[in-house]
Design an enzyme around this catalytic site. Structure first.
Site, PDB file in Angstrom:
ATOM      1  N   PHE A  87      42.630  48.673  73.512  1.00  0.00           N
ATOM      2  CA  PHE A  87      43.505  49.296  72.504  1.00  0.00           C
ATOM      3  C   PHE A  87      43.500  48.523  71.192  1.00  0.00           C
ATOM      4  O   PHE A  87      44.439  48.622  70.407  1.00  0.00           O
ATOM      5  CB  PHE A  87      44.930  49.467  73.051  1.00  0.00           C
ATOM      6  CG  PHE A  87      44.967  49.971  74.466  1.00  0.00           C
ATOM      7  CD1 PHE A  87      44.509  51.254  74.748  1.00  0.00           C
ATOM      8  CD2 PHE A  87      45.399  49.176  75.507  1.00  0.00           C
ATOM      9  CE1 PHE A  87      44.487  51.727  76.049  1.00  0.00           C
ATOM     10  CE2 PHE A  87      45.378  49.638  76.813  1.00  0.00           C
ATOM     11  CZ  PHE A  87      44.931  50.920  77.083  1.00  0.00           C
ATOM     12  N   ASN A 142      32.736  65.121  77.588  1.00  0.00           N
ATOM     13  CA  ASN A 142      33.183  65.238  78.972  1.00  0.00           C
ATOM     14  C   ASN A 142      34.612  65.756  78.975  1.00  0.00           C
ATOM     15  O   ASN A 142      35.541  65.073  78.536  1.00  0.00           O
ATOM     16  CB  ASN A 142      33.088  63.871  79.661  1.00  0.00           C
ATOM     17  CG  ASN A 142      33.445  63.934  81.139  1.00  0.00           C
ATOM     18  OD1 ASN A 142      34.410  64.614  81.530  1.00  0.00           O
ATOM     19  ND2 ASN A 142      32.691  63.247  81.968  1.00  0.00           N
ATOM     20  N   ILE A 174      35.793  50.238  78.538  1.00  0.00           N
ATOM     21  CA  ILE A 174      37.180  49.770  78.582  1.00  0.00           C
ATOM     22  C   ILE A 174      38.096  50.855  79.121  1.00  0.00           C
ATOM     23  O   ILE A 174      39.304  50.752  79.056  1.00  0.00           O
ATOM     24  CB  ILE A 174      37.667  49.285  77.201  1.00  0.00           C
ATOM     25  CG1 ILE A 174      37.724  50.435  76.203  1.00  0.00           C
ATOM     26  CG2 ILE A 174      36.803  48.172  76.665  1.00  0.00           C
ATOM     27  CD1 ILE A 174      38.424  50.051  74.891  1.00  0.00           C
ATOM     28  N   GLU A 199      41.603  57.566  69.182  1.00  0.00           N
ATOM     29  CA  GLU A 199      42.804  57.200  68.443  1.00  0.00           C
ATOM     30  C   GLU A 199      43.621  58.384  67.949  1.00  0.00           C
ATOM     31  O   GLU A 199      44.839  58.290  67.791  1.00  0.00           O
ATOM     32  CB  GLU A 199      42.416  56.305  67.254  1.00  0.00           C
ATOM     33  CG  GLU A 199      41.898  54.963  67.718  1.00  0.00           C
ATOM     34  CD  GLU A 199      41.201  54.179  66.622  1.00  0.00           C
ATOM     35  OE1 GLU A 199      41.793  53.226  66.142  1.00  0.00           O
ATOM     36  OE2 GLU A 199      40.061  54.528  66.250  1.00  0.00           O
TER      37      GLU A 199
END
Lengths: 776, 165
Positions: free
Chosen positions: A260, A670, A486, A743
């Site tokens: 993040f 996806n 991540i 984001e």
């Protein structure tokens, strides 16, 4: 009143095993099995027989000098190998100044040369490291290190420090001021206006995996298992700091437990683990405690923002002013560009955007999911709601009525323009038409119900990315690049892209990532990783197809003899004529046939260069292209949030009971992982709206709630079923039509909640988080 | 040093441990079972959830020496359709909280099976608890997921518990 759909609706109807392209399908994550069985290893989980454990000692003063460190008691603890302080630490090269010529120069989170200085710059700065045979000994001994200080006055109160704020000049990569016309005069002359101040508190990322480093020296070669979003930055930065060639440093980060933004820069734990390994000659693991993450890794900085809007009675904006002041650490950190979305989102006739910063003696701030927009949108989108109330206009209509033709501040074109569409879709899915605009007009028993909206807007960046793609004679494909998994589903997405590009099934593609021995991947940041990689994967696959065709064209028996690339398509694990059905006789042939005939085991293509000069030239070319492109286009992912809250009339407790988010993010690679990531941003935004706040003691700047028990992130019970949909149309100006999605969905969330709270209660909260004391 | 017999995933281990070693660190550092995660080391995040005699506990708040002779199950010892359901419903992103979510969910489903009420159970006198989404969310709230995969986790648990949605 509540109309919550109990079950989350699937966003996309195409099943995972459908025929046709892999891109767009809800393919299961390729790392699904290793992550649900506990097999996936993270940075602190690589065994070494002689591993030593390190623990930090944090300063208890805010600013000053260390006058003495008594390490006798700590050293005497059984199992302690070393207590490293500025008096005995190996030297590190001080961090250099950031330069635009090498982006990795932006790697250090702070300018402090830890344990190479007696200076203290914030409360919690590491002042010593204990290395021991066991975790228990290291942490117990760390408490026995006695430090004395000469304290100096420090700036630790953001409210007071704002008087010293200085303007941000801005540059190619950072926005300072933007102006169009005389906004103050237009505001004064506007028939209807709002002018208000909003504040947002410091926040911390709180990835569930705390930062961790396992460092192993072998002579002047260094291997680091690292929790990072930027392998290449870590590699280059460690090379500089420890005076070894970058080629001698290997950084491995196959799986990272969330970032993040918090794992974007290089922070103290990484450097000190490597330093401790050097000092002790042992492999050293530094797994930060949760408290150490708060004290040594920056978070999102606090802001105070003024937004003023002027409009005609018809709701057309005549003035938009957005001014923000944010704190930066005296030893590092950057301006929070709160006005970023305000430059482009609405067609105001006059605009004034200004940023300023004030230095504080705190751990330097850093990027956190949608830096700038995440908190800037709280002020802008709250103010738009306030204006809608003043005008007596529906807040959805007010926004769509002000959708601009071109960017209002600079006249640039938008690569996509669908604000009206996402609002129309969202309004229908949410049932917005049934809303009574009057505050306190809807209730469910003793709970007041409110509906609010807000816009999302985020401009993804593009990053240099290199990959290698190998197509084997058996039809399997191997993609390699040092990018980051991540949690975004990066490997799965690239497998889908490569599968379509080469015309092979997704499960024929294996993706290796997270190791600096691979071609240099992009960092996981700025919502840029997937699109940046896709561009490189497509280029490499294209070269492979050309090479395969070159082999076949010359072969006497090949049906592809004499064919040109434009006549062919990659499908059925081979190359086939586009004008014939794939099953047709002599339409083409498989890669297996081509490679076998040619006696080749595989074909391989690699983008970028291993050569340092050529790689640097490549990066310079990339930056030039990127900046030119930015001058031409506003390329943004956008969205519309619809939120329902229920507020307990007696206690002020706010619950989010329903959420609809509709986004335009270009092509979706996806459907499953994209939906999850968009939901994840909304969840984090709900946290910012209702609970998250890093509490600094204004007298000392010491963080008072450095733990997950006191810093409140959303839990299961705080999150309703979130209905996420997207337009799924390729952006013609972006690689593979993909805009980033990491984001955009957090942007506007806090405003949507606060606007819904206002609708429920009639109380306008302009300071985050919207805790119940602000409603009573 | 204290000798302790730990029975983990059906295998007995004899360990010489510093009495300060938590069950979590015994699993991760001494037995190499790193599937159980350390997120906060203070019982606030649930990443270290394991099953002890079928009940869920946070292993970071447990001292290893107190768990001799108990039947400890970690993610490495779990083979349950819930794991495939997590993949299907995308009940994770980074994966760091996942082991804890899965172990916690298995413990939670056993609690529901046993008729244990929660803060949102409407009829406390009823012998059976209906596993609504509100019940799942309430009972799983000790397991944080910062990626925000809560919808997928709830879907996975509901599917696996065989409750029609």
């Amino acid at each position: 009143m509540t109309q919550a759909p109990e079950k989350t609706r699937p966003s996309v109807e195409r099943p995972a095993d459908a025929e046709g392209p892999a891109v767009g399908r809800p393919v299961d994550r390729v790392d699904g099995t290793v992550k649900t069985s506990g097999e996936a290893r993270y940075a602190a989980e690589f065994p070494f027989p002689d591993i030593a454990h390190a623990a930090m000692v944090h300063s208890t003063i805010t600013r000053g000098r260390i006058t003495g460190i008594d390490t006798a008691e700590a050293t005497a603890v059984e199992g302690v190998l070393a207590v490293i302080t500025h008096e005995n630490a190996p030297k590190m090269v001080p961090p250099g100044r950031p330069t635009p010529l090498d982006l990795s120069s932006m790697a250090p989170g702070t300018r402090v040369n830890y344990l190479n200085t007696d200076e203290v710059h914030w409360n919690g700065q590491p002042v010593a490291v204990v290395v021991a045979e066991s975790l228990e000994a290291a942490h117990a001994a760390a408490r026995l290190v006695r430090v004395t200080y000469d304290a100096l006055p420090a700036t630790t109160d953001f409210a007071a420090a704002q008087a010293d704020a200085t303007p941000v000049k801005g540059n190619l990569l950072e926005i300072g001021e933007a102006k169009k016309g005389d906004a103050e005069a237009a505001l004064a002359a506007a028939p209807v206006s709002v002018d208000a101040t909003y504040t947002t508190p410091p926040q911390n990322h709180n990835a569930i995996e705390p930062h961790a480093t396992t460092a192993v020296w072998d002579g002047d070669r260094l291997t680091v298992h690292e929790a990072t979003q930027g392998i290449e930055w870590v590699r280059k930065h460690l090379a500089v700091r420890f005076g070894v060639p970058a080629a001698n440093v290997r950084v491995i980060a196959t799986y990272v437990g969330g970032g993040f933004g918090g794992k974007g820069a290089v922070w103290a734990g990484t450097l000190l683990a490597v330093l401790a390994a050097k000092a002790t000659g042992r492999p050293v693991r530094m797994a930060l405690t949760r408290e150490a993450v708060y004290r040594t890794v920056g978070g999102r900085t606090p802001t105070r923002q003024r937004v003023a809007l002027g409009a005609g009675r018809d709701g057309q904006l005549t003035a938009l002013l957005h001014e923000g002041v944010s704190a930066v650490g005296r030893m590092g950190g950057r301006s929070e560009a709160v006005g970023s979305q305000s430059q482009h989102l609405y067609a105001a006739r006059t605009v004034l955007i200004r940023h300023s910063t004030t230095e504080m003696d705190t751990v330097p701030n850093t990027f956190m999911r949608a830096p700038g927009e995440a908190v800037g949108s709280f002020a802008l989108e709250s103010a738009v709601d306030e204006l809608a109330v003043e005008l007596g206009v529906d807040p959805v209509q007010l926004r769509t009525r002000n959708e601009p033709e071109r960017s209002p501040t600079d006249g640039k074109r938008f690569s996509r323009q669908n604000l009206g569409r996402v609002y129309a879709d969202g309004a229908e899915r949410f049932g917005w038409a049934a809303r009574d605009p009057k505050p306190r007009s809807m209730r469910d028993g003793r709970r007041l119900i409110g509906w609010g909206v807000a816009s999302a807007f985020h401009m993804p960046i593009q990053l240099p990315a290199d990959v290698s793609v190998r197509l084997a004679a058996d039809g399997t494909v191997l993609v390699r690049s040092s990018f980051h998994e991540i949690g975004v589903g990066a490997a799965t997405a690239q497998a889908q892209i490569a599968a379509d590009a080469l015309g092979v099934p997704v499960d024929a593609v294996r993706v290796e990532h997270g190791d600096s021995d691979q071609p240099v991947g992009p960092m996981a940041g700025g919502s840029g990783q997937t699109a940046s990689l896709a561009a490189a994967v497509l280029e490499a696959c294209d070269r492979i197809k050309r090479e395969a065709l070159a082999l076949a064209r010359k072969a006497p028996g090949s049906p592809l003899r004499g064919r040109r690339p434009a006549e062919l398509r990659a499908t059925g694990s081979g190359l086939f004529r586009a004008d014939l059905p794939p099953g047709a006789e002599s339409a083409g042939e498989t890669y297996a046939a081509i490679l076998t005939r040619a006696g080749r085991g595989y074909l391989e293509a690699r983008t970028g260069s291993d050569n340092r000069l050529r790689a640097a030239a490549g990066q310079a070319r990339f930056m030039t292209r990127f900046l030119l492109d930015r001058r031409r286009w506003v390329r943004a992912a956008i969205g519309a949030h619809f939120c329902e809250v229920a507020v307990d009339e007696d206690t002020g407790e706010v619950r989010v009971t329903r959420w609809v988010g509709v986004f335009d993010v270009g092509r979706v690679v996806n459907a499953k992982t994209a939906t999850s990531q968009l939901r994840g941003g909304i969840v984090m935004g709900i946290g910012a709206a209702l609970g998250e706040e890093t509490l600094l003691d204004p007298r000392t700047g010491r963080i008072m709630n450095p733990g997950l028990g006191e810093y409140h992130v959303p839990v299961h019970a705080d999150v309703p079923a979130i209905d996420v949909t997207y337009l799924d149309e390729p952006d013609p100006t972006a690689p593979a039509g993909i805009l980033g999605i990491g984001e955009v969905s957090i942007v506007g969330v806090a405003a949507a909640v606060a606007n819904a709270v206002h609708h429920a209660t009639g109380v306008r909260v302009r300071d985050l988080p919207v805790t119940l004391d602000r409603l009573l | 040093m204290v000798e302790v017999q730990l029975r983990v995933n059906g295998t007995a281990h004899r360990l010489e441990l510093d009495p300060r070693v938590s069950l979590l660190d015994a699993l991760r550092e001494h037995l190499g079972l790193t599937g159980t995660k350390k997120g906060c080391n203070q019982g606030a995040c649930g990443a270290c959830t394991v099953l002890v005699d079928g009940e869920r506990i946070t292993a970071c708040l447990a001292l290893a020496v107190q768990y001799g002779g108990r039947e400890i199950t970690t993610i490495e010892g779990v083979a349950h359709p819930l794991q495939q359901a997590f993949v299907r419903t995308d009940g994770f992103q980074c994966g760091y909280c996942t082991s804890g979510q899965i172990c916690s969910a298995l413990g939670m489903l056993a609690e529901v099976e046993a008729g244990a009420p929660s803060a949102v159970t409407e009829h406390l006198a009823e012998p059976a608890v209906a596993l609504t989404d509100a019940e799942i969310r309430e009972r799983m709230s000790g397991n944080l997921c910062r990626c925000g995969a809560y919808n997928g986790i709830t879907d996975a648990i509901r599917e696996t518990a065989g409750v029609p949605s």
